[in-house]
Design a protein around this motif. Structure first.
Motif, PDB file in Angstrom:
ATOM      1  N   ALA A 190       0.935  -1.286  -0.055  1.00 43.71           N
ATOM      2  CA  ALA A 190       0.081   0.110   0.082  1.00 43.71           C
ATOM      3  C   ALA A 190       0.799   1.103  -0.068  1.00 43.71           C
ATOM      4  N   LYS A 191       1.935   0.970   0.581  1.00 44.15           N
ATOM      5  CA  LYS A 191       3.065   2.380   1.005  1.00 44.15           C
ATOM      6  C   LYS A 191       3.601   2.408  -0.533  1.00 44.15           C
ATOM      7  N   ARG A 192       3.839   1.410  -1.189  1.00 48.24           N
ATOM      8  CA  ARG A 192       4.592   1.535  -2.674  1.00 48.24           C
ATOM      9  C   ARG A 192       3.635   2.051  -3.564  1.00 48.24           C
ATOM     10  N   GLN A 193       2.261   1.544  -3.375  1.00 47.74           N
ATOM     11  CA  GLN A 193       1.307   2.262  -4.401  1.00 47.74           C
ATOM     12  C   GLN A 193       1.160   3.482  -3.943  1.00 47.74           C
ATOM     13  N   ARG A 194       1.027   4.072  -2.824  1.00 52.14           N
ATOM     14  CA  ARG A 194       0.923   5.536  -2.561  1.00 52.14           C
ATOM     15  C   ARG A 194       1.972   6.309  -3.000  1.00 52.14           C
ATOM     16  N   GLN A 195       3.403   5.862  -2.800  1.00 55.46           N
ATOM     17  CA  GLN A 195       4.355   6.550  -3.472  1.00 55.46           C
ATOM     18  C   GLN A 195       4.302   6.661  -5.056  1.00 55.46           C
ATOM     19  N   GLU A 196       4.009   5.539  -5.552  1.00 56.30           N
ATOM     20  CA  GLU A 196       3.835   5.501  -7.033  1.00 56.30           C
ATOM     21  C   GLU A 196       2.769   6.398  -7.610  1.00 56.30           C
ATOM     22  N   LEU A 197       1.540   6.573  -6.883  1.00 58.36           N
ATOM     23  CA  LEU A 197       0.467   7.583  -7.168  1.00 58.36           C
ATOM     24  C   LEU A 197       1.223   9.027  -6.998  1.00 58.36           C
ATOM     25  N   ALA A 198       1.922   9.217  -5.724  1.00 54.54           N
ATOM     26  CA  ALA A 198       2.197  10.688  -5.859  1.00 54.54           C
ATOM     27  C   ALA A 198       3.709  10.893  -6.686  1.00 54.54           C
ATOM     28  N   ARG A 199       4.244   9.712  -7.221  1.00 54.77           N
ATOM     29  CA  ARG A 199       5.173  10.088  -8.101  1.00 54.77           C
ATOM     30  C   ARG A 199       4.461  10.305  -9.456  1.00 54.77           C
ATOM     31  N   GLN A 200       3.351   9.672  -9.873  1.00 57.14           N
ATOM     32  CA  GLN A 200       2.737   9.904 -11.022  1.00 57.14           C
ATOM     33  C   GLN A 200       1.866  11.396 -10.898  1.00 57.14           C
ATOM     34  N   ALA A 201       1.590  11.719  -9.854  1.00 59.45           N
ATOM     35  CA  ALA A 201       0.839  13.020  -9.596  1.00 59.45           C
ATOM     36  C   ALA A 201       1.883  14.103  -9.694  1.00 59.45           C
ATOM     37  N   GLU A 202       3.332  13.929  -9.271  1.00 60.36           N
ATOM     38  CA  GLU A 202       4.169  14.829  -9.321  1.00 60.36           C
ATOM     39  C   GLU A 202       4.564  14.972 -10.914  1.00 60.36           C
ATOM     40  N   ILE A 203       4.624  13.792 -11.540  1.00 59.95           N
ATOM     41  CA  ILE A 203       4.791  13.708 -13.199  1.00 59.95           C
ATOM     42  C   ILE A 203       3.937  14.707 -13.811  1.00 59.95           C
ATOM     43  N   ARG A 204       2.528  14.352 -13.700  1.00 61.76           N
ATOM     44  CA  ARG A 204       1.428  15.067 -14.138  1.00 61.76           C
ATOM     45  C   ARG A 204       1.696  16.475 -13.772  1.00 61.76           C
ATOM     46  N   HIS A 205       2.117  16.939 -12.700  1.00 62.67           N
ATOM     47  CA  HIS A 205       2.086  18.435 -12.199  1.00 62.67           C
ATOM     48  C   HIS A 205       3.192  18.943 -13.007  1.00 62.67           C
ATOM     49  N   GLN A 206       4.254  18.391 -13.283  1.00 62.43           N
ATOM     50  CA  GLN A 206       5.656  18.794 -14.040  1.00 62.43           C
ATOM     51  C   GLN A 206       5.047  18.971 -15.296  1.00 62.43           C
ATOM     52  N   GLU A 207       4.281  17.956 -15.890  1.00 61.06           N
ATOM     53  CA  GLU A 207       3.828  18.080 -17.256  1.00 61.06           C
ATOM     54  C   GLU A 207       2.924  19.231 -17.448  1.00 61.06           C
ATOM     55  N   ASP A 208       2.117  19.435 -16.567  1.00 62.92           N
ATOM     56  CA  ASP A 208       1.004  20.786 -16.722  1.00 62.92           C
ATOM     57  C   ASP A 208       1.896  22.072 -16.452  1.00 62.92           C
ATOM     58  N   ILE A 209       2.813  22.088 -15.567  1.00 58.81           N
ATOM     59  CA  ILE A 209       3.650  23.210 -15.335  1.00 58.81           C
ATOM     60  C   ILE A 209       4.390  23.467 -16.910  1.00 58.81           C
TER      61      ILE A 209
END
Length: 174
Positions: free
Chosen positions: A111-130
């Motif tokens: 669950a922690k790994r999945q949360r980290q992966e989701l956070a990483r993907q969210a950060e990637i999307r955020h950087q792409e949005d920027i």
């Protein structure tokens, strides 16, 4: 004989079978005749808790002592087996509990790994949005500069046309 024992509420019973046939792991004592038994009783009346006086009495005393030792050893083995059985059950419970704890920890790690992966993907999307916003801002800036350049060029040509008309129309009209 057993009926008489039962009438007198004595729990012991008489069995004609040998100890081996009864399933007892006990050494049988030797039969003492009437005269040997009389000598043992006479000696017991004179000195209680004394050693046997006849050879058969001595042999039977040794057999009874071996039987007591065997019985004590058997009881110790049974107690050890019960203890071992209890420990074995506790060990199985502990192993089961350890497995459950391990599974729970594994689920938590996943669950922690999945949360980290989701956070990483969210950060990637955020950087792409920027980046996309920055590219859109740059494209808008380029478009705005083009429009500004176009607007700057148009009024100049309109002014020139207006002046030209005025001249074409003649001196008093403009």
């Amino acid at each position: 004989m057993n009926q008489a024992l039962e009438r007198h509420q004595v729990e012991q019973r008489v069995d004609h079978r040998s100890f081996a046939r009864q399933g007892k792991e006990q050494e049988p004592t030797r039969h003492m005749g009437v005269s040997a038994m009389a000598l043992e009783r006479q000696a017991a009346r004179k000195v209680p808790d004394r050693e046997p006086v006849t050879d058969l009495g001595k042999q039977n005393a040794e057999i009874r002592e071996r039987n007591r030792v065997l019985d004590a050893a058997r009881k110790a083995v049974e107690a050890a087996q019960e203890l071992f059985s209890g420990l074995e059950k506790r060990a199985r419970l502990a192993v089961g509990l350890a497995r459950k704890i391990g599974q729970r920890m594994e689920r938590e790690r996943e669950a922690k790994r999945q949360r980290q992966e989701l956070a990483r993907q969210a950060e990637i999307r955020h950087q792409e949005d920027i980046r996309a916003a920055e590219e859109a801002r740059k494209a808008a800036e380029v478009e705005r500069k083009k429009q500004l350049a176009t607007e700057i060029e148009r009024p100049t040509s309109r002014r020139g046309l207006s002046r030209g008309r005025g001249r074409d129309q003649g001196p008093g009209m403009g």
